[in-house]
Design a protein around this motif. Structure first.
Motif, mmCIF file in Angstrom:
data_model
loop_
_atom_site.group_PDB
_atom_site.id
_atom_site.type_symbol
_atom_site.label_atom_id
_atom_site.label_comp_id
_atom_site.label_asym_id
_atom_site.label_seq_id
_atom_site.Cartn_x
_atom_site.Cartn_y
_atom_site.Cartn_z
ATOM 1 N N PRO B 161 -102.399 -57.181 -28.117
ATOM 2 C CA PRO B 161 -102.411 -55.766 -28.517
ATOM 3 C C PRO B 161 -101.370 -54.970 -27.723
ATOM 4 O O PRO B 161 -101.240 -55.173 -26.513
ATOM 5 C CB PRO B 161 -103.820 -55.294 -28.150
ATOM 6 C CG PRO B 161 -104.627 -56.508 -27.889
ATOM 7 C CD PRO B 161 -103.702 -57.635 -27.598
ATOM 8 N N ILE B 162 -100.641 -54.115 -28.411
ATOM 9 C CA ILE B 162 -99.701 -53.272 -27.652
ATOM 10 C C ILE B 162 -100.418 -52.021 -27.147
ATOM 11 O O ILE B 162 -99.935 -51.351 -26.241
ATOM 12 C CB ILE B 162 -98.412 -52.928 -28.449
ATOM 13 C CG1 ILE B 162 -98.699 -52.066 -29.676
ATOM 14 C CG2 ILE B 162 -97.658 -54.193 -28.832
ATOM 15 C CD1 ILE B 162 -97.414 -51.544 -30.356
ATOM 16 N N GLY B 163 -101.582 -51.737 -27.724
ATOM 17 C CA GLY B 163 -102.449 -50.686 -27.196
ATOM 18 C C GLY B 163 -101.944 -49.277 -27.472
ATOM 19 O O GLY B 163 -100.852 -49.074 -28.013
ATOM 20 N N GLN B 167 -98.157 -48.217 -28.692
ATOM 21 C CA GLN B 167 -97.967 -47.529 -29.981
ATOM 22 C C GLN B 167 -97.278 -46.183 -29.764
ATOM 23 O O GLN B 167 -96.394 -45.784 -30.522
ATOM 24 C CB GLN B 167 -99.315 -47.306 -30.661
ATOM 25 C CG GLN B 167 -99.986 -48.588 -31.114
ATOM 26 C CD GLN B 167 -101.459 -48.363 -31.469
ATOM 27 O OE1 GLN B 167 -101.863 -47.257 -31.794
ATOM 28 N NE2 GLN B 167 -102.249 -49.410 -31.376
ATOM 29 N N ASN B 200 -107.717 -58.833 -21.425
ATOM 30 C CA ASN B 200 -107.116 -57.504 -21.184
ATOM 31 C C ASN B 200 -107.530 -56.890 -19.860
ATOM 32 O O ASN B 200 -107.738 -55.682 -19.769
ATOM 33 C CB ASN B 200 -107.479 -56.538 -22.318
ATOM 34 C CG ASN B 200 -106.970 -57.042 -23.644
ATOM 35 O OD1 ASN B 200 -105.765 -57.217 -23.820
ATOM 36 N ND2 ASN B 200 -107.876 -57.323 -24.574
ATOM 37 N N ARG B 322 -104.787 -45.305 -21.452
ATOM 38 C CA ARG B 322 -105.556 -46.524 -21.176
ATOM 39 C C ARG B 322 -104.636 -47.662 -20.708
ATOM 40 O O ARG B 322 -104.758 -48.813 -21.130
ATOM 41 C CB ARG B 322 -106.366 -46.946 -22.414
ATOM 42 C CG ARG B 322 -107.133 -45.783 -23.028
ATOM 43 C CD ARG B 322 -108.354 -46.193 -23.784
ATOM 44 N NE ARG B 322 -109.390 -46.777 -22.943
ATOM 45 C CZ ARG B 322 -110.214 -46.085 -22.150
ATOM 46 N NH1 ARG B 322 -110.117 -44.784 -22.072
ATOM 47 N NH2 ARG B 322 -111.120 -46.698 -21.415
ATOM 48 N N GLU B 325 -105.627 -51.187 -19.309
ATOM 49 C CA GLU B 325 -106.233 -52.192 -20.187
ATOM 50 C C GLU B 325 -105.139 -53.000 -20.854
ATOM 51 O O GLU B 325 -104.289 -52.449 -21.548
ATOM 52 C CB GLU B 325 -107.081 -51.504 -21.270
ATOM 53 C CG GLU B 325 -108.221 -50.702 -20.688
ATOM 54 C CD GLU B 325 -109.008 -49.960 -21.759
ATOM 55 O OE1 GLU B 325 -108.632 -50.025 -22.947
ATOM 56 O OE2 GLU B 325 -109.992 -49.303 -21.386
ATOM 57 N N GLY B 326 -105.163 -54.286 -20.645
ATOM 58 C CA GLY B 326 -104.145 -55.134 -21.269
ATOM 59 C C GLY B 326 -103.216 -55.690 -20.223
ATOM 60 O O GLY B 326 -103.106 -55.139 -19.121
#
Ligand SMILES: Cc1cc2nc3c(=O)[nH]c(=O)nc-3n(C[C@H](O)[C@H](O)[C@H](O)COP(=O)(O)OP(=O)(O)OC[C@H]3O[C@@H](n4cnc5c(N)ncnc54)[C@H](O)[C@@H]3O)c2cc1C
Ligand code: SF4
Lengths: 149, 539
Positions: B161-163, B167, B200, B322, B325-326
């Motif tokens: 996920p690019i999160g 994005q 993540n 966030r 996260e990731g």
């Protein structure tokens, strides 16, 4: 570890270094008990107790009435202390941040999970293939951007 | 103490040592790897602890001088604006690396021909391509195919996920009309090959307790040990021995855990100690035939040290990003300013990498790779409450050009726990790099504003990130000419015909991408060349 007088002074100083939120929803470093962390911080500083004591001694010497001063006056004393004994003061600041944020209960104040980071991690949804295709469409449209060699 | 001789002796169980061992498995030669550190046990991953962040400043620091473990060698970095960082143990620096996995580009192998700087590599992208592919298969790579910044290839697994952060930044790049792409990562976006996908957690520098990251402790080593490769840990090589008559390497002297010295003989010696450990070992291996260090007739062992100097710019957005996260370093990568453009006033280029924001303590202490705590007092509270959660950052990762003044030598006084002389780094930024960093900072600001940042924060001085010497390259470079290179086009020393070097020290130029996928592809290519040249290997 700390004498009663040292503890009293240290907790007030710590609450200035990381103050509580104005609405009381997050404690300052003094109220949280970071003073107890400091003597255990030997992996992160050569002589944490000696260093903190040097700061306390400087404050006591230059402002014997520190505890009865206004908050603004106390901050002024701490700024002067920072200028006068920069190395011990910087070390105290660093260790205070470590003591405060290494506690799991402080992480949620800034939006980070309290839990150890493994094995749970965080649920982060993957972007769908369609949404990625849409986001990358302008990049694809430009075509090749690398040089042939 | 003498041990039974082996066919192949590999020194270093990191990225490159593991990859070449895998390549040579099919020869059925007896392979031994000597590694100065140990295996990290599952219970010892700090991310399983409540106070996991503290380990970054002590026993799990990326800086060996901070860790100070017995298996670490100290590095004198007092003459450098960048501190080298690493991990010394099974997995090498892939233990604490961040899994960012871009390849080099065709033009990276032709800096001299295309841009008139540095040297061309003796091999090209097309030669390495099948080895990139094989290594990706062995490692487990996630990403999105069709990136117009590369010749076409598609990673096996879909992107991580690019999160929110990725994005948001992607929209900024699109607004500017600039290139960006989801990062290729050696991190599993799905369960794969019996390994668990990434959860993540965001603390990839603390070793990845999930086993989702492509550290060779998770990828190659379990396979290699099962297949009979002997991995001898806590075995620190002090010196490579040569026969003064034949000029061939005969083996090594190494210290075991208890400080006892052993001799290990071998038909072939492969050095895989990273861009600082390798020249250090060669310079420590002096003999009558090689008074200036082994394989050093060119005088280039230790010279041309390259890092990827970097700086960061962060935007403050109006919703939480966030960023913790990731996977830590990997979300998206822009290569808009990667290829040379004479109009910019510098040659070669840089990447803009989206760094995810780090965990609270690390941020408060100045950020990753930086030692400059944020202010105390009410300003501290404001920054932690109103800035930290809303941050999305870009790092400017520049290509470093080779310069002989940037080098690894032996420190006259500093020694490791076995009394072996430690390396000293002499390193300063080149003028070209400084221009790139400035340009990159400006462009990063533009993107962040285009992405909607209400404020942009820069480091505010000319220094680069301090603990950011994670990529160590160029100190034993490859080439056709023995006068101007240390190893030939397939990693064999020009001077010692049964000595190979397979780590990043053989890079001719640094490119502007993280090097490990290329380091491992090169190691596989060298393994393949050894197999193809078997009959005449030592001629
Ligand atoms: C914090 C961090 C983040 C990074 N992030 C990325 C990333 O996102 N992407 C990327 O591509 N790269 C990244 N890197 C770089 C990457 O880890 C290295 O490029 C890669 O591991 C180098 O491989 P190597 O085989 O040359 O050396 P290493 O993997 O470091 O292995 C060398 C091994 O040799 C051993 N050794 C050294 N000397 C001796 C001796 N005398 N005797 C016995 N053993 C010895 C060491 O103990 C070590 O285990 C990162 C590195 C760090 C530290
Ligand atoms: S974020 Fe993913 S890759 Fe990084 S340490 Fe956590 S599980 Fe491993």
């Amino acid at each position: 570890m700390w004498t009663k007088a040292q503890s009293e002074l240290l907790n007030v100083i710590l609450d200035h270094l990381i103050p509580p939120r104005a609405d009381g929803s997050a404690p300052g470093a003094g109220a949280l008990g970071v003073a107890e962390f400091l003597p255990t911080a030997t992996p992160f500083a050569e002589d944490p107790v000696g260093t903190v004591t040097a700061v306390l001694d400087h404050v006591s010497k230059t402002a014997p009435d520190f505890l009865s001063q206004s908050a603004a006056a106390q901050v002024a004393v701490l700024k002067a202390t920072e200028a006068a004994v920069p190395a011990p003061f910087a070390c105290l600041v660093r260790l205070t941040y470590m003591g405060y944020y290494s506690r799991p209960d402080t992480r949620p104040y800034v939006g980070v999970g309290a839990h150890p980071i493994h094995p749970e991690g965080y649920p982060v949804p993957s972007e769908s293939a369609e949404s990625l295709a849409e986001l990358t469409a302008p990049v694809r449209r430009r075509g090749q951007i690398y040089r042939n060699a | 103490m003498k041990n039974e001789p082996v066919d192949v002796l590999i020194i270093g169980a990191g990225a490159s040592g593991a990859a070449i061992a895998w390549s040579l498995l099919e020869t059925r030669m007896r392979i031994l790897c000597l590694e100065q550190g140990g295996h990290l046990q599952d219970k010892d991953f700090p991310s399983r602890r409540d106070d996991y962040e503290l380990s970054r400043y002590s026993y799990f620091s990326v800086d060996p001088n901070v860790r100070g473990a017995k298996e670490d060698y100290p590095i004198n970095n007092s003459d450098s604006c960048i501190a080298p960082v690493n991990w010394n143990g099974v997995g090498g620096s892939t233990m604490n690396f961040l899994g960012h996995w871009p390849r080099m580009k065709p033009s990276d192998f032709r800096a001299k021909t295309l841009d008139g700087v540095a040297e061309d590599w003796p091999i090209d992208y097309a030669t390495l391509e099948p080895f990139y592919e094989a290594n990706d298969r062995n490692t487990g790579v996630s990403g999105l195919g069709g990136n117009p910044a590369y010749p076409d290839y598609t990673p096996d697994l879909p992107p991580i996920p690019i999160g929110t952060l990725g994005q948001t930044l992607a929209k900024g790049f699109n607004e500017k009309g600039w290139h960006w792409w989801p990062s290729d990562v050696s991190i599993l976006s799905q369960d794969h090959d019996g390994r668990q996908k990434c959860v993540n957690a965001g603390t990839c520098d603390l070793g990845c307790a999930a086993g989702a990251k492509g550290g060779t402790n998770f990828t190659y080593w379990p396979i290699l040990e099962n297949a009979g490769v002997e991995l001898r840990t806590h075995a620190r090589v002090a010196e490579i021995l040569v026969d003064s008559d034949t000029g061939f390497a005969t083996g090594v002297l190494y210290f075991d855990k208890d400080g006892q010295l052993h001799e290990q003989r071998a038909e072939m010696v492969v050095v895989a100690c990273n861009g600082i450990g390798t020249p250090r070992l060669l310079l420590n291996s002096k003999s009558k035939a090689f008074p200036d260090g082994l394989a050093n007739r060119s005088g280039l062992v230790g010279k041309n040290l390259m890092f990827h100097p970097l700086t960061g710019v962060a935007g403050v957005f109006d919703k939480p990003m966030r960023g913790h996260e990731g996977p830590m370093a990997c979300s998206i990568l822009s290569q808009e300013f990667y290829e040379s453009d004479p109009a910019r006033g510098f040659v070669r280029g840089y990447g803009l990498h989206s760094g995810r924001s780090t965990t609270p303590m690390t941020f408060a202490l100045g950020g990753y790779g930086i030692d400059n705590p944020i202010p105390w007092g009410q300003e501290h509270r404001r920054i932690m409450d109103d800035v930290y959660p809303y941050l999305a950052g870009l790092t400017v990762v520049t290509e470093d050009l080779p310069e002989e003044v940037n080098c690894v030598t032996l420190d006259p006084d500093l020694k490791d726990s076995d009394g072996i002389p430690a390396p000293k780094i002499t390193y300063r930024l080149g003028e070209n790099t400084k221009k790139m960093l400035k340009h990159g900072e400006e462009k990063a600001k533009e993107v962040l504003l285009a992405a909607g940042a209400k404020e942009v924060l820069t480091k505010g001085d000319d220094t680069v990130w301090w603990r950011a010497g994670w990529h160590q390259m160029g100190t034993c470079r490859m080439g056709h000419d023995p006068e101007t290179s240390v190893v030939n086009a397939w990693g064999r020393s020009h001077d010692v015909k049964n000595l190979f070097i397979v780590d990043g020290s053989i890079f001719v130029t640094s490119a502007a991408v993280n090097p490990t996928s290329t380091i491992q592809a090169l190691a596989l290519y060298i393994g393949d060349s050894i197999k193809n040249n078997f009959e005449t290997l030592f001629d």
